[in-house]
Design a protein around this motif. Structure first.
Motif, short mmCIF file in Angstrom:
data_model
loop_
_atom_site.label_atom_id
_atom_site.label_comp_id
_atom_site.label_asym_id
_atom_site.label_seq_id
_atom_site.Cartn_x
_atom_site.Cartn_y
_atom_site.Cartn_z
N GLN A 1 2.35 -51.52 6.72
CA GLN A 1 0.62 -52.58 6.33
C GLN A 1 1.03 -51.10 4.67
O GLN A 1 0.28 -52.56 4.14
CB GLN A 1 -0.18 -51.49 6.82
CG GLN A 1 -0.04 -51.93 8.43
CD GLN A 1 -0.54 -53.41 8.17
OE1 GLN A 1 -1.35 -54.18 7.42
NE2 GLN A 1 0.39 -54.68 9.45
N PHE A 2 0.93 -50.87 4.46
CA PHE A 2 1.24 -49.88 3.40
C PHE A 2 1.89 -50.91 1.90
O PHE A 2 1.48 -51.21 1.57
CB PHE A 2 1.42 -48.49 3.56
CG PHE A 2 1.54 -47.89 2.24
CD1 PHE A 2 0.48 -47.58 0.97
CD2 PHE A 2 2.90 -47.38 1.70
CE1 PHE A 2 0.81 -47.03 -0.16
CE2 PHE A 2 3.15 -47.06 0.33
CZ PHE A 2 2.20 -46.77 -0.29
N PHE B 1 -6.87 -52.01 -10.36
CA PHE B 1 -6.95 -53.50 -10.61
C PHE B 1 -6.87 -54.67 -9.54
O PHE B 1 -7.27 -55.38 -9.48
CB PHE B 1 -5.46 -53.74 -11.37
CG PHE B 1 -5.61 -53.17 -12.48
CD1 PHE B 1 -6.56 -53.59 -13.60
CD2 PHE B 1 -4.83 -52.83 -13.25
CE1 PHE B 1 -6.41 -52.85 -14.80
CE2 PHE B 1 -4.84 -51.65 -13.91
CZ PHE B 1 -5.76 -52.32 -14.66
N ASP B 2 -6.52 -54.30 -8.54
CA ASP B 2 -5.23 -55.30 -6.76
C ASP B 2 -7.27 -55.04 -6.41
O ASP B 2 -7.57 -56.99 -6.04
CB ASP B 2 -4.84 -54.97 -6.37
CG ASP B 2 -2.67 -55.50 -6.74
OD1 ASP B 2 -3.56 -56.18 -8.16
OD2 ASP B 2 -1.99 -55.51 -5.87
N ARG B 3 -7.39 -54.13 -5.98
CA ARG B 3 -8.98 -54.03 -5.36
C ARG B 3 -9.61 -54.85 -5.93
O ARG B 3 -11.01 -55.68 -5.47
CB ARG B 3 -9.43 -52.68 -5.20
CG ARG B 3 -8.67 -52.22 -3.60
CD ARG B 3 -8.52 -50.40 -2.57
NE ARG B 3 -7.51 -50.25 -2.50
CZ ARG B 3 -7.82 -49.17 -1.93
NH1 ARG B 3 -8.99 -48.28 -2.33
NH2 ARG B 3 -6.73 -48.11 -1.38
N TRP B 4 -10.40 -54.11 -7.39
CA TRP B 4 -10.70 -55.22 -7.73
C TRP B 4 -10.57 -56.44 -7.49
O TRP B 4 -11.85 -57.09 -7.80
CB TRP B 4 -11.08 -54.58 -9.48
CG TRP B 4 -12.24 -55.02 -10.36
CD1 TRP B 4 -13.40 -55.14 -10.49
CD2 TRP B 4 -11.44 -56.66 -11.66
NE1 TRP B 4 -13.84 -56.10 -11.32
CE2 TRP B 4 -12.82 -56.62 -11.64
CE3 TRP B 4 -10.25 -56.49 -11.87
CZ2 TRP B 4 -12.83 -57.19 -12.84
CZ3 TRP B 4 -10.89 -57.74 -12.89
CH2 TRP B 4 -11.29 -57.45 -13.42
N ASN C 1 7.75 -45.51 -9.07
CA ASN C 1 7.63 -47.21 -9.43
C ASN C 1 6.55 -47.06 -8.23
O ASN C 1 5.42 -47.40 -8.57
CB ASN C 1 8.93 -48.08 -8.71
CG ASN C 1 8.48 -49.35 -8.95
OD1 ASN C 1 7.39 -48.93 -9.62
ND2 ASN C 1 9.05 -49.61 -8.64
N LEU C 2 6.27 -46.21 -6.66
CA LEU C 2 5.62 -46.20 -6.05
C LEU C 2 3.95 -45.68 -6.83
O LEU C 2 2.69 -45.74 -6.30
CB LEU C 2 6.23 -45.50 -4.56
CG LEU C 2 6.96 -45.74 -3.83
CD1 LEU C 2 8.06 -45.02 -2.80
CD2 LEU C 2 6.48 -46.82 -2.78
N PHE D 1 2.82 -56.67 -4.41
CA PHE D 1 1.98 -56.77 -5.34
C PHE D 1 2.62 -56.09 -6.38
O PHE D 1 3.25 -56.71 -7.45
CB PHE D 1 1.42 -58.31 -4.84
CG PHE D 1 1.18 -58.84 -6.47
CD1 PHE D 1 2.27 -60.00 -7.40
CD2 PHE D 1 -0.24 -58.58 -7.33
CE1 PHE D 1 1.93 -60.89 -7.43
CE2 PHE D 1 -0.45 -59.19 -8.46
CZ PHE D 1 0.53 -60.44 -8.85
N SER D 2 1.85 -54.75 -6.70
CA SER D 2 1.80 -54.07 -7.62
C SER D 2 2.91 -53.43 -8.33
O SER D 2 3.27 -53.45 -9.07
CB SER D 2 0.99 -52.33 -6.98
OG SER D 2 -0.30 -53.57 -6.94
N LEU D 3 4.47 -53.30 -6.49
CA LEU D 3 5.56 -52.75 -7.16
C LEU D 3 6.27 -53.78 -7.91
O LEU D 3 7.29 -54.22 -8.58
CB LEU D 3 6.41 -52.81 -5.01
CG LEU D 3 6.07 -52.32 -4.72
CD1 LEU D 3 6.90 -51.55 -3.44
CD2 LEU D 3 6.61 -50.37 -5.33
#
Length: 110
Positions: free
Chosen positions: A36-37, A93-96, A82-83, A43-45
């Protein structure tokens, strides 16, 4: 021709793998916290890995002595960096962006 045996076998194999994941052992694996993590930051990776590789990891490669053990150390530090970068990017950014897209979709489809 468009209906080659090889493509049919690939399609059939992909359907069997998908079925085993959805109905069988795979569903438990993909519901684990680790997967899940990784899914949440995937996408951020994707967005940050090249930047981290070309900056941080390249800098370390030039600074560390040459040798196999130092390549492994560089790789481990690259994964860690990277993590961390992906986790920060996902939170900032993604949550926003996801919350904005949900608000936009609810206005668009209401």
């Amino acid at each position: 021709s468009i209906f080659e045996k090889k493509n049919l076998y690939y399609t059939f194999g992909a359907m069997l793998i998908t079925l085993s994941v959805v109905q069988g052992f795979g569903s438990r694996i993909f519901q684990s916290r680790l997967f899940q993590f990784l899914g949440r930051i995937s996408f951020s990776l994707y967005l940050t890995h090249f930047i981290v590789l070309c900056s941080f990891s390249s800098f370390l490669y030039l600074q560390l002595p040459q040798g196999e053990i130092f390549l492994w150390i560089n790789f481990a530090l690259y994964l860690l960096a990277n993590l961390v970068a992906a986790m920060v990017f996902e939170r900032v950014f993604d949550r926003w962006a996801i919350s904005i897209s949900h608000r936009f979709a609810s206005k668009l489809f209401s």
